[in-house]
Design a protein around this motif. Structure first.
Motif, PDB file in Angstrom:
ATOM      1  N   HIS A 155       0.765  -1.107   0.097  1.00  0.00           N
ATOM      2  CA  HIS A 155       0.101  -0.137   0.217  1.00  0.00           C
ATOM      3  C   HIS A 155       0.893   1.182   0.122  1.00  0.00           C
TER       4      HIS A 155
ATOM      5  N   GLY B   8      -0.504  -3.884   3.764  1.00  0.00           N
ATOM      6  CA  GLY B   8      -1.528  -3.046   4.138  1.00  0.00           C
ATOM      7  C   GLY B   8      -1.328  -1.641   4.500  1.00  0.00           C
TER       8      GLY B   8
ATOM      9  N   PHE C 192      -1.248  -6.968   7.523  1.00  0.00           N
ATOM     10  CA  PHE C 192      -2.365  -6.049   7.456  1.00  0.00           C
ATOM     11  C   PHE C 192      -2.414  -4.671   7.985  1.00  0.00           C
ATOM     12  N   ASP C 193      -3.220  -4.035   7.933  1.00  0.00           N
ATOM     13  CA  ASP C 193      -3.311  -2.554   8.258  1.00  0.00           C
ATOM     14  C   ASP C 193      -2.779  -2.012   9.427  1.00  0.00           C
TER      15      ASP C 193
ATOM     16  N   GLU D   2      -4.425  -7.054  11.293  1.00  0.00           N
ATOM     17  CA  GLU D   2      -4.455  -5.659  11.596  1.00  0.00           C
ATOM     18  C   GLU D   2      -4.065  -5.129  12.913  1.00  0.00           C
TER      19      GLU D   2
END
Length: 330
Positions: free
Chosen positions: A110, A128, A146-147, A165
């Motif tokens: 990202h 992410g 993930f984020d 996340e």
């Protein structure tokens, strides 16, 4: 192929060298399998009898043990043969898989992610939104981060691992293949109508300290709220379950197939044997040991060793086992 002289090896171990071998040592091996170009080790009296038939050209031995000298064979006496052999294994450790490029073109990263200096990201990785990788992080192929997750410097993540996340990962960690960090905790309650189960949202995260190693296919679940915490220096074997809101202190060990239910607290230096299971909302205080296959149903005092199912103080449980054995013979 790597090879070393006996003097080069002892320069690392700094032991007492008895005898000598002219062989170039090509690797370590167990007593029975070692060839005349390999080094072995003996850390217990029960293995001394195997030394006579061993073909090894060198042996690392605890300094309180006595071995028969052999021609063209060296003995290195050390305080702890197991720890010394770990240093020898490090000498012969093969190089890790190479990256042809630091960041593989198939990796999806990202635009908001921050990638530190010297990072290596393998094929088909996913990174992410707002992820932060420290310096020299290695993600092998097919890792997902993930984020809003943060990973510290020099951490290594092997293929198939998924980090969900908002997790916070320390530096110098190692996650082996297919580790799951931050999946939902296991929380359900009967529904109001009594016809099913209601899922309890798990909105917390996972915090993992520095120098933590987690074995293949192990899981650390996110907290229902706040954090599931794995302290600095913890070592976790393969196929281990750490449930939501559990807290592990520093330098704990969990062997394969063991598991913590929700909201378990471990102090520092706790050892959990293989296939042991710990009931939810239980505290195991610092320095305690849980024997393999045990089921802990209540708190364990600091420094205590417990065994059995349900687990009890080790000496008391051993007495019960002896009594039961005698009953069977009566």
């Amino acid at each position: 192929m790597k090879s070393y002289t006996i003097n080069e090896i002892n320069d690392v171990l700094k032991g007492e060298l008895v005898g000598h071998t002219t062989q170039q040592i090509t690797g370590p091996e167990e007593l029975k399998k070692a060839t005349n170009t390999q080094i072995t080790f003996i850390g217990s009296t029960k293995y001394i009898k195997q030394w006579a038939d061993s073909k090894a050209c060198a042996v690392i031995v605890n300094d309180n043990l006595t071995l028969e000298h052999k021609e063209n064979c060296a003995i290195i006496k050390v305080k702890n043969a197991d720890l010394a052999m770990a240093k020898v294994l490090e000498l012969f450790n093969p190089e890790s898989p190479e990256f042809e490029v630091d960041i593989h073109p198939t990796a999806v990263i990202h635009k908001s992610a921050t990638i530190g200096n010297g990072c290596k990201i393998g094929a088909n990785c996913y990174i992410g939104k707002d992820v932060v990788l420290g310096n020299n992080v290695i993600l092998y192929p097919n890792v997902c981060v993930f984020d809003e997750t943060t990973i510290g410097d020099f951490t290594i993540v092997w293929s198939g691992t998924v980090i969900r996340e908002r997790c916070i990962i320390g530096s110098h960690c190692i996650f082996h293949t297919n580790v799951s960090i931050g999946a939902d905790g296991f929380g359900y309650r009967p529904s109001d109508d009594g016809r099913g189960l209601t899922k309890i949202p798990q909105i917390g995260n996972v915090i993992i300290g520095h120098y933590v190693e987690i074995g293949a296919n192990s899981c650390v679940d996110r907290a229902k709220f706040s954090s599931t915490i794995v302290g600095d220096g913890c070592k976790i074997d393969n196929l281990v379950q750490i449930a939501h809101n559990s807290i592990m202190g520093r330098s704990c060990i969990m062997a394969g197939h063991s598991g913590l239910a929700g909201s378990v607290t471990l102090g520092d230096g706790v050892i959990i044997g293989g296939s042991a299971s710990i009931k939810d909302h239980t505290t195991i205080h610092s320095g305690a040991t849980v024997g393999a296959g045990s089921g802990v149903m209540g708190d364990v005092a600091a420094g205590q060793t417990v065994l059995g199912y349900p687990a009890q103080e080790a000496r008391e449980m051993l007495k019960q086992w002896v009594a039961m054995k005698r009953l069977g013979k009566s």
